[in-house]
Write an enzyme that holds these catalytic residues in place. Structure first.
Site, PDB file in Angstrom:
ATOM      1  N   ARG A 289       4.502 -12.424  10.461  1.00 13.50           N
ATOM      2  CA  ARG A 289       5.140 -11.115  10.238  1.00 13.50           C
ATOM      3  C   ARG A 289       6.503 -11.094  10.874  1.00 13.50           C
ATOM      4  NH1 ARG A 289       1.598  -6.984   8.799  1.00 13.50           N
ATOM      5  NH2 ARG A 289       2.903  -5.233   9.357  1.00 13.50           N
TER       6      ARG A 289
ATOM      7  N   GLU B 290       0.876  -1.168   0.000  1.00 15.55           N
ATOM      8  CA  GLU B 290       0.000   0.000   0.000  1.00 15.55           C
ATOM      9  C   GLU B 290       0.913   1.216   0.000  1.00 15.55           C
ATOM     10  OE1 GLU B 290      -2.644   0.203   3.379  1.00 15.55           O
ATOM     11  OE2 GLU B 290      -3.643   1.979   2.568  1.00 15.55           O
TER      12      GLU B 290
ATOM     13  N   LYS C  59       4.145   1.105   9.182  1.00 17.33           N
ATOM     14  CA  LYS C  59       4.247   2.411   8.536  1.00 17.33           C
ATOM     15  C   LYS C  59       3.495   3.476   9.335  1.00 17.33           C
ATOM     16  CE  LYS C  59       3.061   0.260   4.768  1.00 17.33           C
ATOM     17  NZ  LYS C  59       2.475  -0.034   3.469  1.00 17.33           N
TER      18      LYS C  59
END
Ligand code: ATP
Ligand code: MG
Length: 553
Positions: free
Chosen positions: A259, A33, A269
């Site tokens: 993750r 993204e 982020k």
């Protein structure tokens, strides 16, 4: 070719799928993204997706998930592309954007409405949450759930035309408000956003959600294995539901892995942006954060990051990786490749009283202790030198392997020196250490003479002034990601700036460059501004806490 020992569970699935002819080719994608810069977690995803494409002679697409115009920024797209290239990966064909599929996605949404599998809900956000129920309470049907197909088509058209206020209508899948999976309780497929979209040329007022767009985009691109992190495990149900109910021919499959979490670091982020907004770090490329650009500015190489990703592997277990593992990856590489230099970070002046004034002695020394092919350089030895303040003590101590009032040391590559007297200023600070040197000791170790150690030095006359940026952990707790108030755990000494000197064997026209400063660590110089040499410490020479990692997983 596929290396057996590097087989993770995903590769096992792929090998099986090829063997059973479920797929005859392999295609993955990396779907960032564009709402921030890439970090080490993304590097893990990049190495996985691009690595699989490489190992199975397949392809890996780069697709920007630009479905939220409030977050998408062109500058992030640019940085993400250049970071992937810097890591050495090449995506398949053109850069793809989910926004390119907005028309098709819209048509698929109409299809779902026509199948009575989607409806426009006019409840507001709070009500939708309320109606969704909880893990222990079933949800309630929205009063708008039974609108006719016709009515839904009209309402969705109105949404598209911007005739509803943002938040007053959304398109939802009609699945099951009593489902045990909260996520299957009529998930939202489209929402209204009036912000102009930076990447797509079309102007839309409705935008598909991740759940609606991701699976369809994967199908459009003939992705075979759609790899994402474990928090999307539940979303797989919607993924499969949408593909099945739209009768899409190509069926991609989603698999989840854990993750990356890294000690003392933030890998999100959104949270990194909070650090920037609070001026705790300078920007996305601050060398204290594990963004790709931060690591690059710190002096990490692409290969060291790839090696790190290989060492951590791909599993379904959630764990937190030791920071020392990352450091050991760059240390192992630089120990072999970085030319050696001497730099004094906390300078104190030494005057060799028996060395002729204005005399310059040339000492030819190797650039690397074990790699003669890296050549030699000339050190200039003069009467006035700098040594490190920490390499001198007024007190004698046999455990202190440096210079004292009575203990001799060798200056690296040069002579043995002995203190004669010291000079202090009015605040009791030493300003000069007056020494004598023994000119018979160059390259020779006198018998029966105890030399207390070898210390580094630079010539006062033939050195450059330099700034050294010493980086420490940004957080003083191991897992700041677990803390809501992670800003309370910032290490206030994460950056220490020192002003000192470096030997003049630096080719200012050949930057960026990495050196090992003897006894001080690995340092990186990116560029020179206004003739200012600024070195970033990449890492120390040894792991301060323990022995270096060796191929530890
Ligand atoms: P962030 O929380 O940093 O925004 P994200 O998952 O929202 O992360 P995306 O841009 O959506 O970021 O991620 C692109 C890809 O990278 C996804 O497939 C995602 O699963 C993967 N990814 C992101 N963070 C990590 C991580 N820490 N470890 C492994 N993979 C990650
Ligand atoms: Mg995200």
């Amino acid at each position: 070719m596929i290396k057996k020992n590097k087989n993770n569970f995903i590769k096992k699935i792929i090998t099986h799928d090829l063997k059973t002819k479920k797929f005859t080719y392999i295609k993955t994608r990396f779907p960032p993204e564009p709402n921030g810069y890439l970090h080490l977690g993304h590097a893990k995803a990049i190495c996985l997706n691009f690595g699989i494409a490489r190992d199975y002679q397949g392809h890996c697409n780069l697709r920007f998930d630009d479905t939220n115009p409030d977050k998408t920024k062109i500058k992030y797209i640019k940085s993400i592309k250049s970071d992937i290239q810097w890591l050495g990966f090449k995506w398949n064909g053109k850069t793809r954007y989910t926004s390119e599929y907005f028309e098709i996605l819209y048509e698929y949404a109409i299809q779902l409405i026509n199948k009575n599998l989607a409806y426009v809900d006019l409840l507001d956000k709070t009500k939708i949450r309320e109606y969704r129920g909880t893990l222990t309470l079933p949800g309630k049907n929205s009063p708008y759930r039974n609108h006719t197909i016709q009515k839904n088509i009209i309402l969705f058209e109105k949404m598209k035309k911007g005739q509803f206020k943002s938040g007053s209508a959304c398109l939802r899948a009609k699945i099951d408000m009593n489902s045990n999976s909260m996520i299957m309780r009529d998930p939202v497929l489209y929402r209204i956003i009036f912000t102009p979209h930076e990447t797509s040329k079309n102007s839309w007022y409705i935008y598909p959600t991740y759940d609606f767009s991701h699976c369809i985009s994967d199908a459009i691109e003939n992705i075979t294995h759609s790899l994402c992190t474990l928090e999307f495990s539940d979303n797989r149900k919607i993924y499969d539901w949408i593909i099945k109910n739209l009768n899409i021919k190509h069926v991609p499959h989603q698999y989840e892995y854990s993750r990356l979490h890294l000690e003392y670091s933030i890998l999100s982020k959104r949270k990194l942006q909070i650090l920037i907004n609070n001026k705790i770090i300078e920007n996305w490329d601050d060398p204290r954060i594990p963004t790709i650009s931060g690591l690059r500015k710190r002096g990490y190489t692409a290969q060291s990051i790839i090696n790190f990703c290989e060492k951590i592997g791909i599993t379904k277990q959630e764990n937190i990786i030791e920071l020392s593992l990352l450091e050991s990856c760059i240390r192992q590489e630089l120990n072999n490749t970085a030319p050696r230099r001497m730099a004094v970070l906390n300078p104190i002046k030494v005057v060799i009283i028996n060395f002729p004034i204005n005399h310059v002695e040339k000492l030819i020394v190797p650039n690397h202790p074990t790699r003669p092919e890296l050549g030699t350089r000339t050190l200039l030895f003069t009467q006035e030198l700098y040594i490190d303040r920490n390499d001198f003590s007024e007190k004698d101590n046999p455990n202190y392997k440096r210079l004292t009032l009575h203990q001799e040391v060798r200056l690296r590559y040069a002579y043995i020196i002995k203190v004669q007297k010291i000079e202090k200023d009015s605040n009791d600070n030493i300003i000069n250490i007056f020494c004598t040197y023994d000119n018979s000791t160059l390259g020779k170790q006198p018998k029966n003479r105890i030399i207390n150690g070898v210390i580094h030095w630079v010539s006062l006359t033939y050195s450059y002034t330099a700034e050294f940026r010493i980086y420490n952990k940004l957080f003083n707790i191991k897992n700041p990601e677990n803390e809501k108030k992670f800003l309370n755990y910032i290490n206030t000494t994460s950056l220490i700036i020192k002003k000192g000197f470096i030997e003049s064997n630096i080719n200012k026209n050949n930057l960026p460059c990495t050196y090992q400063f003897e006894r001080e660590g690995y340092f990186y110089i990116e560029s020179i501004k206004d003739n200012n040499l600024i070195f970033n410490q990449i890492t120390t020479l040894k792991d301060k806490n323990k022995n270096d990692h060796n191929h530890k997983k």
